[in-house]
Design an enzyme around this catalytic site. Structure first.
Site, PDB file in Angstrom:
ATOM      1  N   HIS A   6       0.811  -1.208   0.000  1.00  0.00           N
ATOM      2  CA  HIS A   6       0.000   0.000   0.000  1.00  0.00           C
ATOM      3  C   HIS A   6       0.850   1.265   0.000  1.00  0.00           C
ATOM      4  O   HIS A   6       0.379   2.319  -0.421  1.00  0.00           O
ATOM      5  CB  HIS A   6      -0.954  -0.011   1.187  1.00  0.00           C
ATOM      6  CG  HIS A   6      -2.107  -0.937   1.000  1.00  0.00           C
ATOM      7  ND1 HIS A   6      -3.349  -0.705   1.538  1.00  0.00           N
ATOM      8  CD2 HIS A   6      -2.224  -2.100   0.310  1.00  0.00           C
ATOM      9  CE1 HIS A   6      -4.168  -1.684   1.203  1.00  0.00           C
ATOM     10  NE2 HIS A   6      -3.495  -2.554   0.460  1.00  0.00           N
ATOM     11  N   HIS A  26      -1.861 -12.534  -2.159  1.00  0.00           N
ATOM     12  CA  HIS A  26      -2.932 -13.239  -1.455  1.00  0.00           C
ATOM     13  C   HIS A  26      -2.572 -14.689  -1.128  1.00  0.00           C
ATOM     14  O   HIS A  26      -3.428 -15.461  -0.713  1.00  0.00           O
ATOM     15  CB  HIS A  26      -4.224 -13.153  -2.267  1.00  0.00           C
ATOM     16  CG  HIS A  26      -4.803 -11.779  -2.281  1.00  0.00           C
ATOM     17  ND1 HIS A  26      -5.991 -11.461  -2.905  1.00  0.00           N
ATOM     18  CD2 HIS A  26      -4.357 -10.611  -1.736  1.00  0.00           C
ATOM     19  CE1 HIS A  26      -6.244 -10.175  -2.747  1.00  0.00           C
ATOM     20  NE2 HIS A  26      -5.259  -9.641  -2.049  1.00  0.00           N
TER      21      HIS A  26
END
Length: 732
Positions: free
Chosen positions: A96, A258
């Site tokens: 992020h 993920h």
């Protein structure tokens, strides 16, 4: 990986309360120059003598990585680690930090460590990353200025991956910290998760990359929370492309990221407290305090979904693809009420993050299923599923690109883990392979250039067009490499391809005929130097324009043409240019300030450059707008003198955006101008700067300031040079 998707969607991200009204409140349409004065030295506590690169070179990187590795499994009571490992949290933090990067203007990204400042530290998509930064604080405190926060965020992500068995592609340091929030357009919305950035058939406005205010990429529940995997795939493809990722890199990043950790949606998101910037002083910058259960651990709420993708979420594996393709998926809701998917007819097989005796059913996000149901993504995903080594290599490379995309050329990379392989997206330039020209050579070449028949305007505009592609945001573009002679730049309208070809042909001939090897990149800049010295001399001011040889010429094979397309200017106020083929999302004067900021210019530097370029005749297409002089090609202060005189009255012409300057007595049209020209007389701050250069005693100051600002642009991409103030030397 986590995202808020429905809670507090109507809360305004701007703090309210009694406050004095500023100029922007009274006159919201006023041109804002504040972005030109960001990263002020006065805000830097380390002082002008601090050089981060020198500090980083003294860092014991091995010891730092050992400390980070130990941190991964040192679970803290105030924020316990999922599965006993903070790896997923630090991967998300690094992702992020870097993921705000956007290709349109090169802004965002990990390079400045902005995640610790508003608004990024309080974005819904960054919920609870404040905890990750606090976990890092003892390590940052220990190593001090040898490691910046910006570098530490990325390094922590790398170490997280390595500690879970993944082989990363490398790591480069060199991201110096900033000390205040950057003023950056993140979207037009006034509420978190607003999506007014779309128009028509879901057309995302430039220069934005994310789909909603406060998200890094896409809504994991699907477009606006609609659980449609194919619709999600469209959003993913658009937003990842806008941060420089192709389809293969996109699949690798999503699936690779993920493979680890989980999302957090254990309970009602309305039980979360305010974000860090909205908290009380006793909260000490920690946000999202939860009233659900303990507020952390098994009760943690970061966003809506509660998803665990892998049977081994603290280990590199192929479980993500195995689950994606092995199961059919059924729509369900998380405990927080978010849309997500659960494996049909499956046995519980994924671990509980805090109770080893429990197992859960495999779960996925809508954005995960996009990798299976979009036909292009599905083909790539299945290839990665069947070829795990290829997947690992693709993820390693994509992760490195994600976290290093805004660092610029390899010359800026620091540390022992810099990869030896050169990558096309790094805009490689060959190393200097010849003895550089000396001062006598420079003078001889300048004479040949001025005797070639090329005009001052030809030489100045070519040098400007070559160098002004530089973006201080992601350190791309600039004169080094001479990519102005290559596709796509050679065909850009602003570069006037026919004129450019003529100029380059003559400069190349001069270089070939000269006795020593000299790059075309150097000759282009030297042509501008020679022209400016002549123009200043013609104005009665002798000046020697600084010139530093050492640029090299890149090849077409070293140039990723599609990635350079976003560098084509929609507008260049310095040359009074607007690209009529591109959508203009700013007023011309706003685009000028935006471009000046990308060039790292201050308001005075922007002002003197515009005034000088106008009288030098450097306008695109040989336009006469703003050429307020009877002596074009002469470096005089005529632009400012004639703009500020009350003898001229300005009024709109019959053409939109063009104005006529008429003699107040005779009514005769003396000049024409654009909004960019007239803003230097209408905007009070810019007028104050223009007045400095219009004064009778500013003849030499104008020339010297122009030369200093010009040299700054010409050398903006010369990371091989020591950054020092430009010292002007009077010509003999």
């Amino acid at each position: 990986m986590d995202a808020k998707t429905d809670d507090k969607a109507g809360k305004c991200p701007v703090a309210h309360g009694p406050a004095p009204r500023g100029n922007r409140d009274w006159w919201p349409e006023q041109l804002n120059l504040s972005m030109l004065h960001q990263r002020s030295p006065s805000a830097d506590p380390l002082g002008k003598d601090f050089h981060y690169a020198e500090q980083f070179k003294t860092l014991d990187l091995k010891a730092l990585k050992q400390d980070l590795t130990a941190l991964m499994t040192e679970s803290q009571d105030w924020w316990p680690a999922d599965f006993g490992h903070y790896g997923g949290l630090f991967i998300r933090m690094a992702w992020h930090s870097a993921g705000t990067y956007r290709t349109t203007d090169g802004r965002g990204g990990a390079g400045a460590g902005q995640q610790r400042f508003a608004p990024l530290n309080s974005w819904p998509d960054n919920a609870n990353l404040d905890k990750a930064r606090r976990l890092l604080w003892p390590i940052k405190q220990k190593y001090g200025q040898k490691i910046s926060w910006a570098d530490l965020y990325v390094l922590a992500g790398n170490v997280a991956l390595e500690s879970m068995g993944f082989q990363t592609f490398g790591f480069a340091g060199g991201r110096a910290d900033t000390w205040e929030p950057e003023e950056l357009f993140w979207g037009p919305e006034g509420t978190w998760l607003g999506d007014e950035r779309y128009s028509g058939e879901r057309q995302l406005a430039d220069p934005l990359g994310a789909v909603q205010m406060g998200l890094i990429y896409v809504n994991p529940e699907g477009p606006n929370g609609n659980p449609d995997p194919l619709g999600s795939a469209k959003d993913i493809r658009e937003t990842f492309a806008r941060m420089a990722m192709n389809d293969e890199e996109t699949v690798a990043l999503i699936a690779g990221g993920h493979t680890f950790g989980k999302t957090h949606g254990a309970g009602d998101p309305s039980l979360l407290g305010p974000e860090p910037e909205g908290g009380d002083v006793e909260d000490q910058g920690l946000g999202w305090k939860s009233k659900y259960g303990t507020g952390f651990g098994a009760d943690a709420i970061t966003g809506g979904p509660e998803v665990i993708w892998s049977q081994e979420p603290t280990k590199w594996s192929n479980h993500f693809f195995d689950n994606l393709f092995k199961f059919e998926w059924e729509l369900t809701k998380s405990p927080a009420g978010a849309q997500q998917w659960v494996a049909k007819n499956a046995e519980p097989s994924v671990p509980d993050p805090f109770d080893p005796s429990k197992k859960r059913l495999p779960t996925m996000l809508t954005s995960d299923l996009a990798l299976r149901f979009d036909p292009i993504y599905e083909k790539i995903s299945r290839r990665f599923y069947e070829n795990p080594d290829e997947f690992a290599d693709a993820f390693a490379r994509a992760w490195f690109k994600l976290t290093h995309r805004d660092m610029g050329p390899v010359a800026r990379y620091l540390g022992p883990e810099v990869p030896k392989e050169t990558l096309l997206w790094q805009d490689p330039i060959p190393p200097v392979d010849h003895e550089l020209i000396n001062d006598a050579d420079v003078e001889a070449l300048k004479a040949k250039i001025l005797g070639s028949g090329l005009s001052v305007a030809d030489l100045v505009s070519t040098a400007w067009n070559s160098a002004s592609t530089f973006r201080g945001s992601d350190k791309r573009g600039g004169a080094n490499g001479a990519r102005i002679r290559l596709a796509p730049q050679k065909d850009w309208e602003v570069n006037q391809p026919e004129q450019l070809a003529t100029v380059l042909q003559k400069l190349e001939a001069i270089g070939k005929e000269f006795g020593k090897k000299v790059s075309l990149a150097d000759l282009i800049v030297l042509g501008g130097v020679a022209a400016i010295e002549k123009a200043a001399k013609d104005a009665g001011v002798a000046v020697k324009v600084p010139f530093s040889p050492g640029r090299m010429d890149a090849s077409q094979e070293q140039t990723d043409a599609p990635s350079f397309a976003p560098l084509e200017p929609r507008a260049d106020g310095f040359r009074n240019y607007i690209n009529s083929k591109k959508h203009q999302f700013m007023k011309p004067e706003e685009a000028l300030v935006d471009r000046a900021q990308l060039l790292t210019l201050t308001a005075p530097e922007m002002t003197v450059l515009v005034g000088g370029l106008r009288v030098l005749g450097a306008n695109a297409g040989d336009s006469k707008h703003g050429v307020f002089t009877t002596k074009p090609g002469t470096l005089s202060n005529d632009f400012f003198v004639n703009l500020l005189t009350m003898a001229t009255s300005w009024q709109p012409s019959g053409t939109e955006g063009i104005y006529e300057g008429r003699d107040r007595k005779s009514g005769e049209v003396k000049w024409t101008a654009t909004r960019v020209d007239l803003i230097f007389g209408s905007h009070s701050q810019l007028r104050a700067l223009a007045e400095v250069y219009a004064q009778a005693d500013s003849k030499e100051k104008f020339v010297n300031d122009f030369v200093a600002a010009w040299t700054k642009v010409m050398n903006a991409d010369r990371f091989d040079l020591i950054a020092e103030p430009v010292l002007l030397e009077a010509a003999e």
